[in-house]
Motif scaffolding. Structure first.
Motif, PDB file in Angstrom:
ATOM      1  N   ASP A 132       0.792  -1.141   0.017  1.00 55.31           N
ATOM      2  CA  ASP A 132      -0.029   0.047  -0.160  1.00 55.31           C
ATOM      3  C   ASP A 132       0.724   1.271   0.129  1.00 55.31           C
ATOM      4  OD1 ASP A 132      -2.103   1.739   0.179  1.00 55.31           O
ATOM      5  OD2 ASP A 132      -2.892   1.158   2.106  1.00 55.31           O
ATOM      6  N   TYR A 133       1.781   1.152   0.933  1.00 51.29           N
ATOM      7  CA  TYR A 133       2.841   2.492   0.961  1.00 51.29           C
ATOM      8  C   TYR A 133       3.857   2.140   1.916  1.00 51.29           C
ATOM      9  CZ  TYR A 133      -0.112   2.990   5.447  1.00 51.29           C
ATOM     10  OH  TYR A 133      -0.775   2.734   6.549  1.00 51.29           O
ATOM     11  N   VAL A 134       4.994   2.970   1.774  1.00 52.55           N
ATOM     12  CA  VAL A 134       6.070   2.983   2.728  1.00 52.55           C
ATOM     13  C   VAL A 134       6.297   3.927   3.870  1.00 52.55           C
ATOM     14  CG1 VAL A 134       7.363   1.327   1.059  1.00 52.55           C
ATOM     15  CG2 VAL A 134       7.681   3.766   1.037  1.00 52.55           C
ATOM     16  N   LEU A 135       6.872   3.693   4.881  1.00 55.24           N
ATOM     17  CA  LEU A 135       6.909   4.609   5.857  1.00 55.24           C
ATOM     18  C   LEU A 135       8.457   4.442   6.414  1.00 55.24           C
ATOM     19  CD1 LEU A 135       3.596   4.013   8.192  1.00 55.24           C
ATOM     20  CD2 LEU A 135       4.399   5.996   7.004  1.00 55.24           C
ATOM     21  N   PRO A 136       9.056   5.757   6.840  1.00 56.51           N
ATOM     22  CA  PRO A 136      10.047   5.769   7.660  1.00 56.51           C
ATOM     23  C   PRO A 136       9.936   4.760   9.059  1.00 56.51           C
ATOM     24  CG  PRO A 136       9.296   7.835   7.478  1.00 56.51           C
ATOM     25  CD  PRO A 136       8.317   6.964   6.780  1.00 56.51           C
ATOM     26  N   ALA A 137      10.820   4.116   9.547  1.00 57.95           N
ATOM     27  CA  ALA A 137      10.690   3.454  10.608  1.00 57.95           C
ATOM     28  C   ALA A 137      11.904   3.355  11.567  1.00 57.95           C
ATOM     29  CB  ALA A 137      10.216   1.857  10.278  1.00 57.95           C
ATOM     30  N   LEU A 138      11.739   3.213  12.825  1.00 59.55           N
ATOM     31  CA  LEU A 138      12.855   2.683  13.542  1.00 59.55           C
ATOM     32  C   LEU A 138      12.774   1.454  14.343  1.00 59.55           C
ATOM     33  CD1 LEU A 138      13.999   6.323  15.078  1.00 59.55           C
ATOM     34  CD2 LEU A 138      15.465   4.969  13.715  1.00 59.55           C
ATOM     35  N   LEU A 167       6.909   3.875  13.933  1.00 57.17           N
ATOM     36  CA  LEU A 167       6.668   4.302  12.539  1.00 57.17           C
ATOM     37  C   LEU A 167       6.482   5.576  12.399  1.00 57.17           C
ATOM     38  CD1 LEU A 167       4.005   1.550  11.569  1.00 57.17           C
ATOM     39  CD2 LEU A 167       6.667   1.602  11.200  1.00 57.17           C
ATOM     40  N   GLY A 168       7.173   6.358  11.333  1.00 54.90           N
ATOM     41  CA  GLY A 168       6.865   7.587  10.886  1.00 54.90           C
ATOM     42  C   GLY A 168       5.221   7.959  10.602  1.00 54.90           C
ATOM     43  N   SER A 169       5.044   9.115  10.382  1.00 51.44           N
ATOM     44  CA  SER A 169       3.635   9.357   9.891  1.00 51.44           C
ATOM     45  C   SER A 169       3.478   9.980   8.475  1.00 51.44           C
ATOM     46  CB  SER A 169       3.096  10.305  10.763  1.00 51.44           C
ATOM     47  OG  SER A 169       3.596  11.803  10.787  1.00 51.44           O
ATOM     48  N   THR A 170       4.302   9.741   7.769  1.00 52.59           N
ATOM     49  CA  THR A 170       4.464  10.050   6.322  1.00 52.59           C
ATOM     50  C   THR A 170       4.298   9.061   5.239  1.00 52.59           C
ATOM     51  OG1 THR A 170       6.849  10.707   6.198  1.00 52.59           O
ATOM     52  CG2 THR A 170       5.401  12.459   6.624  1.00 52.59           C
ATOM     53  N   PRO A 171       3.272   8.679   4.852  1.00 52.71           N
ATOM     54  CA  PRO A 171       3.279   7.483   3.816  1.00 52.71           C
ATOM     55  C   PRO A 171       3.536   7.801   2.449  1.00 52.71           C
ATOM     56  CG  PRO A 171       0.986   8.281   4.362  1.00 52.71           C
ATOM     57  CD  PRO A 171       1.858   9.046   5.142  1.00 52.71           C
ATOM     58  N   THR A 172       4.133   6.962   1.650  1.00 49.13           N
ATOM     59  CA  THR A 172       4.612   7.285   0.331  1.00 49.13           C
ATOM     60  C   THR A 172       4.521   6.037  -0.318  1.00 49.13           C
ATOM     61  OG1 THR A 172       6.407   8.729   1.107  1.00 49.13           O
ATOM     62  CG2 THR A 172       6.740   7.883  -1.087  1.00 49.13           C
ATOM     63  N   ARG A 173       3.758   6.270  -1.714  1.00 46.94           N
ATOM     64  CA  ARG A 173       3.621   5.301  -2.639  1.00 46.94           C
ATOM     65  C   ARG A 173       4.850   4.784  -3.277  1.00 46.94           C
ATOM     66  NH1 ARG A 173      -1.518   3.674  -1.226  1.00 46.94           N
ATOM     67  NH2 ARG A 173      -2.740   5.328  -0.948  1.00 46.94           N
ATOM     68  N   LEU A 174       5.085   3.193  -3.477  1.00 49.87           N
ATOM     69  CA  LEU A 174       6.151   3.122  -4.040  1.00 49.87           C
ATOM     70  C   LEU A 174       6.488   3.595  -5.355  1.00 49.87           C
ATOM     71  CD1 LEU A 174       6.160  -0.771  -3.498  1.00 49.87           C
ATOM     72  CD2 LEU A 174       7.710   0.715  -2.606  1.00 49.87           C
ATOM     73  N   GLU A 175       5.712   4.235  -6.162  1.00 53.47           N
ATOM     74  CA  GLU A 175       5.832   4.747  -7.363  1.00 53.47           C
ATOM     75  C   GLU A 175       6.494   5.949  -7.484  1.00 53.47           C
ATOM     76  OE1 GLU A 175       1.333   5.040  -7.050  1.00 53.47           O
ATOM     77  OE2 GLU A 175       3.049   3.570  -6.545  1.00 53.47           O
ATOM     78  N   LEU A 253      11.325  10.285   2.083  1.00 52.71           N
ATOM     79  CA  LEU A 253      10.322   9.470   2.650  1.00 52.71           C
ATOM     80  C   LEU A 253      10.032  10.396   4.134  1.00 52.71           C
ATOM     81  CD1 LEU A 253      11.584   5.952   2.611  1.00 52.71           C
ATOM     82  CD2 LEU A 253       9.918   7.166   1.255  1.00 52.71           C
ATOM     83  N   GLY A 254      10.832  11.261   4.396  1.00 57.11           N
ATOM     84  CA  GLY A 254      10.363  12.007   5.653  1.00 57.11           C
ATOM     85  C   GLY A 254      11.261  11.463   6.855  1.00 57.11           C
TER      86      GLY A 254
END
Length: 263
Positions: A132-138, A167-175, A253-254
């Motif tokens: 669905d989307y990716v997020l920055p994560a630790l 998880l961060g809160s800025t979703p990004t689409r793969l494309e 990705l933020g």
């Protein structure tokens, strides 16, 4: 599948380490001839105990995907673990240190799935289509094995040294991003402690997702819609001290920040 007596005993030792906060000696020193298959059986025995107690599986993690991490721990292949609902921490909210035994932090690019992935046989295109989307994560990694003295079998049995995640809160689409080229600056208390890029994760985090889907699929597990997948760290892991603040900033990705309680 029923556990063997040794597998059941090893799982109980790890569960007791969680409860007492006291790490144990490596399982490979306590049980002769443990295999990778044994280690996953030990992991799954703990997962059954957790879910029977009301915890929910909300995703999976892949560990040991980068050359840096493999060198750091002296292993040569990835592994996977389960993520439960109580592993999730909110950004900027202090994470209690007494939750962990010997925590370390590493930056990752998290996937959130929009539909299930069932292996074996999952392809790159199918994996991409399922995201669905990716997020920055630790990820907070931890070991129930004293002094992180682990082999591949030890870390697999110990739920791939899982501990928690933010998880961060800025979703990004793969494309909208090339994960292989996505760079990361990793800081601890505003000091840079690591840099890396998505390509450090098996060449691409997507490759890690495919590996996971096919590996757990062969064991009868499906990656479910809505689940979080942590595909592996882009840098080496860094130890945690009371009051530490970690931030991972990813190009395109933020950022994401994890704050640890000061005692």
């Amino acid at each position: 599948m029923e556990s063997t007596p040794d597998q059941a005993k090893a799982a109980q030792l790890l569960l007791q380490a969680y409860e007492t906060g006291t790490p144990i000696a490596p399982l490979t020193e306590q049980f002769d001839g443990l295999t990778v298959e044994d280690a996953y059986a030990i992991q799954l025995a703990q997962v059954r105990t957790w879910t029977e107690g009301g915890r929910r599986i909300i995703g999976h993690k892949v560990g040991l995907t980068s050359l840096a991490m493999q060198k750091q721990l002296g292993v040569d292949q990835p592994d996977f673990g389960h993520l439960t609902d109580d592993f999730a921490h909110l950004e900027h909210q202090p994470i209690p240190l007494d939750t962990y035994l010997q925590p370390r932090v590493e930056p990752e690019i998290a996937f959130v799935l929009r539909k299930p992935l069932t292996g074996p046989g999952v392809t790159v295109t199918e994996a991409i289509d399922a995201v669905d989307y990716v997020l920055p994560a630790l990820e907070v990694v931890d070991s129930r094995v004293a002094d992180w003295k682990i082999t591949l079998v030890d870390t697999i049995a110990d739920n791939a040294s899982s501990g928690g995640f933010v998880l961060g809160s800025t979703p990004t689409r793969l494309e909208d991003v090339d994960l292989r080229l996505t760079g990361c600056v990793f800081t601890r208390n505003s000091q840079v402690v690591g840099t890396g890029a998505g390509g450090a994760v098996l060449g691409s985090p997507i490759t890690s997702l495919v590996w996971l889907a096919n590996t757990v699929g062969a064991l009868g597990t499906t990656l479910e819609a809505g689940h979080v997948i942590l595909p592996g760290s882009v840098t080496s892991m860094v130890p945690v001290a009371p009051g530490d603040v970690f931030t991972a900033t990813f190009g395109g990705l933020g950022s994401v920040t994890a704050v640890f309680a000061d005692k």
